[in-house]
Scaffold this motif. Structure first.
Motif, mmCIF file in Angstrom:
data_model
loop_
_atom_site.group_PDB
_atom_site.id
_atom_site.type_symbol
_atom_site.label_atom_id
_atom_site.label_comp_id
_atom_site.label_asym_id
_atom_site.label_seq_id
_atom_site.Cartn_x
_atom_site.Cartn_y
_atom_site.Cartn_z
ATOM 1 N N ARG A 1 0.833 -1.214 -0.201
ATOM 2 C CA ARG A 1 0.035 0.092 0.016
ATOM 3 C C ARG A 1 1.022 1.250 0.141
ATOM 4 N NH1 ARG A 1 -3.813 -2.239 -1.966
ATOM 5 N NH2 ARG A 1 -5.538 -3.035 -0.841
ATOM 6 N N GLN B 1 4.206 -5.044 -7.043
ATOM 7 C CA GLN B 1 2.859 -4.062 -6.688
ATOM 8 C C GLN B 1 3.131 -3.174 -5.703
ATOM 9 O OE1 GLN B 1 -0.545 -4.946 -8.066
ATOM 10 N NE2 GLN B 1 0.970 -5.553 -9.584
ATOM 11 N N GLY B 2 2.533 -1.941 -5.870
ATOM 12 C CA GLY B 2 2.763 -0.887 -5.083
ATOM 13 C C GLY B 2 3.273 0.565 -5.582
ATOM 14 N N PRO B 3 3.037 1.648 -5.086
ATOM 15 C CA PRO B 3 3.223 3.055 -5.715
ATOM 16 C C PRO B 3 4.650 3.177 -5.988
ATOM 17 C CG PRO B 3 3.086 3.266 -3.259
ATOM 18 C CD PRO B 3 2.541 1.540 -3.529
ATOM 19 N N THR C 1 -4.167 -6.319 -6.496
ATOM 20 C CA THR C 1 -3.860 -5.760 -5.088
ATOM 21 C C THR C 1 -4.725 -4.254 -4.977
ATOM 22 O OG1 THR C 1 -1.926 -4.574 -5.722
ATOM 23 C CG2 THR C 1 -1.563 -6.713 -4.708
ATOM 24 N N GLU D 1 -3.249 -1.771 -6.082
ATOM 25 C CA GLU D 1 -2.569 -0.700 -6.318
ATOM 26 C C GLU D 1 -1.902 -0.550 -7.660
ATOM 27 O OE1 GLU D 1 -1.290 1.568 -4.266
ATOM 28 O OE2 GLU D 1 -2.703 0.593 -2.764
ATOM 29 N N ASP D 2 -1.030 0.676 -7.938
ATOM 30 C CA ASP D 2 -0.307 0.468 -9.151
ATOM 31 C C ASP D 2 0.783 -0.526 -9.055
ATOM 32 O OD1 ASP D 2 0.398 1.558 -11.715
ATOM 33 O OD2 ASP D 2 1.680 3.198 -10.904
ATOM 34 N N TYR E 1 -4.577 -1.788 6.060
ATOM 35 C CA TYR E 1 -4.648 -0.583 5.865
ATOM 36 C C TYR E 1 -5.563 0.410 6.407
ATOM 37 C CZ TYR E 1 -3.291 3.567 3.200
ATOM 38 O OH TYR E 1 -3.185 5.001 2.869
ATOM 39 N N ARG F 1 -7.094 3.365 -4.381
ATOM 40 C CA ARG F 1 -5.920 4.088 -4.294
ATOM 41 C C ARG F 1 -6.310 5.423 -5.273
ATOM 42 N NH1 ARG F 1 -3.096 4.166 -9.241
ATOM 43 N NH2 ARG F 1 -3.650 2.546 -10.701
#
Length: 367
Positions: free
Chosen positions: A46, A152-154, A195, A197-198, A323, A365
């Protein structure tokens, strides 16, 4: 009668090296978590980045002049008008309108598509498409030759850019590039994930997965990248409101009931399950809803949902979402009992736990 031997991806030794706790899953030995634990892995995805081995997923090639015709008959979504390098999600239904599986199709060209299916359903899916193929088309199960890593994730794309050229990473969501060099290995890169997320999913020859994994770990060291297991994959997908086959849908649940009606194109001339879905009607008698726990406890799957003392449905998934720091669940309930704000109770092993119907996804997100 001997137990069936569990399979291992080429990353098994890598998981052991990084301290993965290995468990059986869909016929495979895979890490459920690492020493960091599910919550830390969830939060990494996240806020920074996390990496998953999803090499157990199934890959089926659909090739030939009649490839598109077959996809449009076998799947509920419409695959006409896609450009090369585009990805599209779809349920795959049986004649009764239930879901055989849900999957993503990637278009390489007009005569070649890659279908990515759920691991537990791979053999069933391959038999299904072979049994329903028509015309000049070939379906080929290439699952054993393909490794897949989800980053995965920002910070995911920034990490990937350290080991591949920026033009190799698709600019748009649900897109892919083929035969691109990643750390010296020819890979397919797709802007997809499970997920909320980006991030990206990277496909490579199975034997090269450890090399890509280690290259990404090294590239992401300063960004806080950590290995993640099945536990975080499940909490992330539920927090993001994503359905899981065998929970929110199965052979007895229609896509409309599972909240996937947007992926059912009734204006197509025909597809398997179309007549049955029409007869089920719109809206169907039951629909997927979200639940936020307002009482004490965690709601899990297969627990009865009550309103004013009357059973109105059953939960399909449930957990504490790290989260959001709250317990949530998904459920299938009677369609007229699904208004947000409605108070319900869930029977958790004989104890009634209060909850409230809320909109899904629970987490989305910021773009």
């Amino acid at each position: 009668m001997s137990e069936e031997k569990l399979l291992r991806t080429s990353l098994y030794d890598t998981h052991v090296k990084y301290g993965g706790k290995i468990v059986p899953f869909a016929g495979w030995e895979l890490p459920v978590e690492y020493k960091t634990g599910v919550i830390a892995e969830h939060m990494a995805v996240r806020t920074k980045a996390g990496m998953f081995d999803v090499s157990h997923m199934g890959e089926i090639l659909c090739k030939g002049p009649d490839a598109l015709k077959n996809l449009n008959m076998i799947l509920t979504n419409d695959y006409s008008g896609m450009h090369d390098g585009q990805a599209r999600y779809s349920p795959m239904c049986n004649e009764q309108g239930g879901v055989v599986d849900d999957l993503i199709v990637y278009k390489k060209n007009d005569q070649e598509y890659l279908m990515v299916v759920n691991a537990a359903n791979k053999d069933k899916d391959f038999a299904w498409v072979k049994a329903h193929q028509s015309g000049d088309v070939e379906f080929e199960d290439i699952s054993d030759t393909i490794g897949q890593i989800a980053l995965q994730g920002p910070l995911a794309k920034g990490i990937l850019k350290k080991i591949t050229a920026v033009e190799n990473i698709p600019a748009e969501y649900y897109a892919c590039t083929f035969d691109r060099d990643v750390a010296g290995v020819k890979c397919m890169i797709s802007t997809t994930g499970y997920t909320g997320e980006d991030g990206v999913e990277i496909y490579m020859p199975m034997e090269d997965a450890p090399k890509i994994y280690e290259a990404l770990m090294a590239a992401g060291k300063d960004e806080g990248l950590i290995p993640c297991g099945l536990g975080a994959r499940d909490t992330l997908r539920l927090e993001a409101g994503m359905p899981l086959y065998g929970h929110e849908m199965d052979d007895t649940v229609s896509p409309r009931e599972a909240g996937l009606g947007i992926f059912v194109k009734m204006d197509k001339e025909d597809f398997i399950g179309k007549d049955a879905i029409e007869k089920i009607g719109k809206p169907p008698k039951r629909r997927k809803i979200g639940l936020k726990v307002t009482g004490r406890g965690i709601i899990r799957e297969h627990q009865d949902v009550y309103q004013d003392g009357k059973k109105i449905g059953v939960t399909t998934s449930g957990t504490h979402c790290p989260y959001l720091n709250h317990a949530f669940a998904a459920a299938l309930v009677e369609t007229d009992k699904r208004d947000p704000g409605t108070k319900v109770e869930v029977d958790v092993r004989g104890r009634m736990v209060e909850a409230e119907i809320v909109k899904m996804p629970f987490y989305k997100r910021a773009d």
